[in-house]
Design a protein around this motif. Structure first.
Motif, mmCIF file in Angstrom:
data_model
loop_
_atom_site.group_PDB
_atom_site.id
_atom_site.type_symbol
_atom_site.label_atom_id
_atom_site.label_comp_id
_atom_site.label_asym_id
_atom_site.label_seq_id
_atom_site.Cartn_x
_atom_site.Cartn_y
_atom_site.Cartn_z
ATOM 1 N N CYS A 116 0.620 -65.347 -11.977
ATOM 2 C CA CYS A 116 -0.047 -64.122 -12.431
ATOM 3 C C CYS A 116 0.359 -62.911 -11.597
ATOM 4 C CB CYS A 116 -1.561 -64.292 -12.378
ATOM 5 S SG CYS A 116 -2.231 -65.426 -13.617
ATOM 6 N N GLY A 117 0.792 -63.161 -10.361
ATOM 7 C CA GLY A 117 1.231 -62.053 -9.522
ATOM 8 C C GLY A 117 2.446 -61.329 -10.064
ATOM 9 N N PHE A 118 3.185 -61.959 -10.964
ATOM 10 C CA PHE A 118 4.347 -61.310 -11.566
ATOM 11 C C PHE A 118 3.963 -60.342 -12.689
ATOM 12 C CE2 PHE A 118 6.162 -65.198 -9.749
ATOM 13 C CZ PHE A 118 7.249 -64.665 -9.068
ATOM 14 N N PHE A 119 2.685 -60.298 -13.019
ATOM 15 C CA PHE A 119 2.220 -59.400 -14.075
ATOM 16 C C PHE A 119 1.363 -58.311 -13.439
ATOM 17 C CE2 PHE A 119 2.905 -63.560 -15.934
ATOM 18 C CZ PHE A 119 3.687 -63.265 -17.041
ATOM 19 N N PRO A 120 1.930 -57.146 -13.160
ATOM 20 C CA PRO A 120 1.204 -56.098 -12.413
ATOM 21 C C PRO A 120 0.006 -55.542 -13.157
ATOM 22 C CG PRO A 120 3.286 -55.259 -13.283
ATOM 23 C CD PRO A 120 3.292 -56.731 -13.521
ATOM 24 N N ARG A 121 -0.095 -55.763 -14.458
ATOM 25 C CA ARG A 121 -1.226 -55.229 -15.200
ATOM 26 C C ARG A 121 -2.522 -55.968 -14.888
ATOM 27 N NH1 ARG A 121 0.989 -54.004 -21.373
ATOM 28 N NH2 ARG A 121 2.589 -52.458 -20.776
ATOM 29 N N LEU A 122 -2.402 -57.177 -14.371
ATOM 30 C CA LEU A 122 -3.595 -57.925 -13.989
ATOM 31 C C LEU A 122 -4.144 -57.357 -12.685
ATOM 32 C CD1 LEU A 122 -2.499 -61.598 -14.754
ATOM 33 C CD2 LEU A 122 -4.042 -60.169 -16.084
ATOM 34 N N SER A 123 -5.384 -56.945 -12.714
ATOM 35 C CA SER A 123 -5.983 -56.314 -11.537
ATOM 36 C C SER A 123 -6.324 -57.350 -10.475
ATOM 37 C CB SER A 123 -7.248 -55.550 -11.928
ATOM 38 O OG SER A 123 -8.241 -56.454 -12.404
ATOM 39 N N ALA A 124 -6.514 -56.850 -9.257
ATOM 40 C CA ALA A 124 -6.878 -57.734 -8.155
ATOM 41 C C ALA A 124 -8.233 -58.389 -8.405
ATOM 42 C CB ALA A 124 -6.893 -56.950 -6.849
ATOM 43 N N TRP A 125 -9.099 -57.685 -9.127
ATOM 44 C CA TRP A 125 -10.424 -58.243 -9.410
ATOM 45 C C TRP A 125 -10.313 -59.510 -10.240
ATOM 46 C CZ3 TRP A 125 -13.553 -59.674 -13.388
ATOM 47 C CH2 TRP A 125 -14.910 -59.812 -13.102
ATOM 48 N N TRP A 126 -9.461 -59.495 -11.253
ATOM 49 C CA TRP A 126 -9.300 -60.666 -12.106
ATOM 50 C C TRP A 126 -8.695 -61.835 -11.328
ATOM 51 C CZ3 TRP A 126 -11.705 -61.396 -16.446
ATOM 52 C CH2 TRP A 126 -12.100 -60.300 -17.225
ATOM 53 N N LEU A 127 -7.740 -61.546 -10.465
ATOM 54 C CA LEU A 127 -7.136 -62.616 -9.677
ATOM 55 C C LEU A 127 -8.145 -63.229 -8.716
ATOM 56 C CD1 LEU A 127 -3.664 -61.024 -8.863
ATOM 57 C CD2 LEU A 127 -4.166 -62.808 -10.545
ATOM 58 N N THR A 128 -8.964 -62.376 -8.108
ATOM 59 C CA THR A 128 -9.991 -62.883 -7.202
ATOM 60 C C THR A 128 -11.020 -63.716 -7.957
ATOM 61 O OG1 THR A 128 -9.701 -60.911 -5.811
ATOM 62 C CG2 THR A 128 -11.689 -62.216 -5.467
ATOM 63 N N ALA A 129 -11.390 -63.265 -9.160
ATOM 64 C CA ALA A 129 -12.328 -64.032 -9.982
ATOM 65 C C ALA A 129 -11.742 -65.394 -10.348
ATOM 66 C CB ALA A 129 -12.686 -63.237 -11.240
ATOM 67 N N LEU A 130 -10.443 -65.431 -10.641
ATOM 68 C CA LEU A 130 -9.791 -66.702 -10.960
ATOM 69 C C LEU A 130 -9.804 -67.638 -9.758
ATOM 70 C CD1 LEU A 130 -8.145 -68.551 -12.783
ATOM 71 C CD2 LEU A 130 -6.083 -67.282 -12.114
ATOM 72 N N ALA A 131 -9.491 -67.106 -8.573
ATOM 73 C CA ALA A 131 -9.515 -67.929 -7.365
ATOM 74 C C ALA A 131 -10.919 -68.439 -7.068
ATOM 75 C CB ALA A 131 -8.980 -67.123 -6.180
ATOM 76 N N ALA A 132 -11.918 -67.575 -7.257
ATOM 77 C CA ALA A 132 -13.303 -68.003 -7.036
ATOM 78 C C ALA A 132 -13.699 -69.092 -8.021
ATOM 79 C CB ALA A 132 -14.239 -66.803 -7.164
ATOM 80 N N ALA A 133 -13.254 -68.973 -9.272
ATOM 81 C CA ALA A 133 -13.561 -69.995 -10.267
ATOM 82 C C ALA A 133 -12.907 -71.324 -9.907
ATOM 83 C CB ALA A 133 -13.098 -69.529 -11.650
ATOM 84 N N VAL A 134 -11.671 -71.271 -9.409
ATOM 85 C CA VAL A 134 -10.975 -72.492 -9.004
ATOM 86 C C VAL A 134 -11.709 -73.175 -7.855
ATOM 87 C CG1 VAL A 134 -8.859 -73.369 -7.948
ATOM 88 C CG2 VAL A 134 -8.720 -71.731 -9.823
#
Length: 407
Positions: free
Chosen positions: A31-49
């Motif tokens: 997902c880091g290769f897609f700059p349109r994804l905000s840091a908030w969404w990535l953090t939410a994904l990590a928290a969900a994992v």
């Protein structure tokens, strides 16, 4: 070959939480290769994992110890509790603010791999599994330490890497001795215990002492503690909170397994109670005396973490069920104390613009609630009542006194 794959697939169910962590880490990295994804969404994904992994760890509880993957990993009550503690700790640290959010994909990736390595280390019952898990934790820690992207961060990460490389080299050298003396790398197996009991040798004693270097490095114990002050000071405060908890918990878990295996084998060349007691005393003195000279809050926490490792080693040094249980209880209390204190330090430094303790004078008048949290964390670290710190320390000292009375 089909039998080997069948064995691996049959035991994959024991590693479902770790597979969730691995899959989540890979997905976040992609997902880091897609700059349109905000840091908030990535953090939410990590928290969900991490939350999903914690739920899986809590629902699947081993009733009896299980060896799998050809005896390389062991799932028991100790591993189950420590894995859940590691995963929960990382989940809480995700809520710590961190600079350079544009690189959050890489940051979250290394956080998940750090937890993955810690979980595997807690289950390791083979020296090869221990080595691979230690390296996974180490590489993730080195990368996370430099996430401030400054000259100081590069220096702290480099010093961490150098000390870790020396500790790893010593550990591998010691493991080769242990394997040569026992003929096996599975240190919880009957073959290892029989070899140590029937043929005690100086080679095994020397190998075991050298192998302990890697474990002492992970928990920040003397004499492998030199990386801690610079790493804590230069790393983002969230990373410092991780370094003070995740590697320490995982390293203590495998240290308990290894030393208990040596102790129960009847190997008399070295008295492991005395060895661990000497290391614990040296670690306590180093952390306590070194902390008296610090003016920077992060370096103060580094030396406090070293001293806390000494207290944990006191419980482990008893090599009794009561001593191990008190050490684990102290670890759980230490996680709460460290997260509370680091988060309070981060807020105070943001308000005052400095990490110097003298620059925080008088802030209690304006930020009374924050000061209350900060004071509570420091009081717990100082082992003063009525906090959990004094209770955990009393339990450790009680186990030590019980050992003294029986010897």
């Amino acid at each position: 070959l089909p039998a080997v794959f069948s064995h691996l697939f049959d035991h994959t169910g024991y590693l479902v939480p770790e597979l969730v962590l691995l899959t989540g880490a890979v997905c976040i990295l992609i997902c880091g290769f897609f700059p349109r994804l905000s840091a908030w969404w990535l953090t939410a994904l990590a928290a969900a994992v991490l939350a999903l992994a914690a739920v899986l760890l809590a629902t699947v509880w081993p009733e009896e110890p299980q060896l799998f993957f050809f005896g390389m990993l062991r799932l028991d009550q100790l591993a189950a509790v420590m894995r859940l503690l590691l995963t929960g700790t990382a989940l809480l640290v995700l809520f710590f603010p961190i600079q350079n959010v544009g690189r959050s994909a890489e940051y979250l990736f290394f956080v998940l791999t750090l937890v993955l390595g810690g979980n595997l280390l807690c289950m390791s019952a083979d020296l090869l599994a221990v080595l691979l898990s230690l390296e996974l934790i180490s590489i993730s820690s080195y990368a996370l330490t430099g996430f401030s992207f400054s000259r100081a961060a590069a220096e702290g990460s480099w010093k961490y890497f150098l000390v870790g490389s020396v500790a790893t080299a010593i550990t591998i050298f010691g493991m080769s001795y242990v394997f040569g003396a026992t003929g096996t790398t599975q240190f919880t197996s009957d073959r290892f215990l029989e070899s140590a009991l029937l043929q005690p040798s100086t080679l095994l004693a020397a190998g075991a002492l050298l192998t302990l270097a890697g474990f002492l490095f992970k928990i920040g114990a003397a004499p492998f503690h030199w990386w801690a002050p610079d790493a804590y000071q230069s790393a983002p405060i969230a990373v410092a909170a991780l370094l003070s908890t995740v590697p320490k918990v995982a390293g203590t878990c495998v240290l308990i397994r290894f030393t208990v295996a040596l102790h129960t084998s009847g190997h008399d060349t070295v008295n492991w109670v005395y060895v661990l007691a000497i290391v614990a005393l040296a670690t306590l003195l180093t952390g306590t005396l070194g902390g008296l000279l610090q003016r920077d809050a992060r370096r103060l926490m580094a030396y406090s973490s070293i001293a806390q490792s000494g207290v944990v080693l006191v419980g482990v040094a008893c090599l009794t069920p009561a001593g191990v249980q008190t050490a684990l209880f102290y670890l759980a209390t230490l996680v709460v104390m460290n997260l509370l204190t680091f988060r309070s330090f981060q807020s105070m430094a943001h308000i005052t613009g400095t990490w110097e303790i003298s620059g925080w004078a008088g802030q209690g008048r304006q930020w009374s609630l924050l000061t209350l949290y900060l004071t509570g964390g420091l009081v717990a670290h100082a082992w003063l009542p009525p906090t959990g710190g004094i209770k955990a320390k009393v339990f450790v000292l009680t186990a030590l006194w019980s050992l003294y009375q029986t010897t």
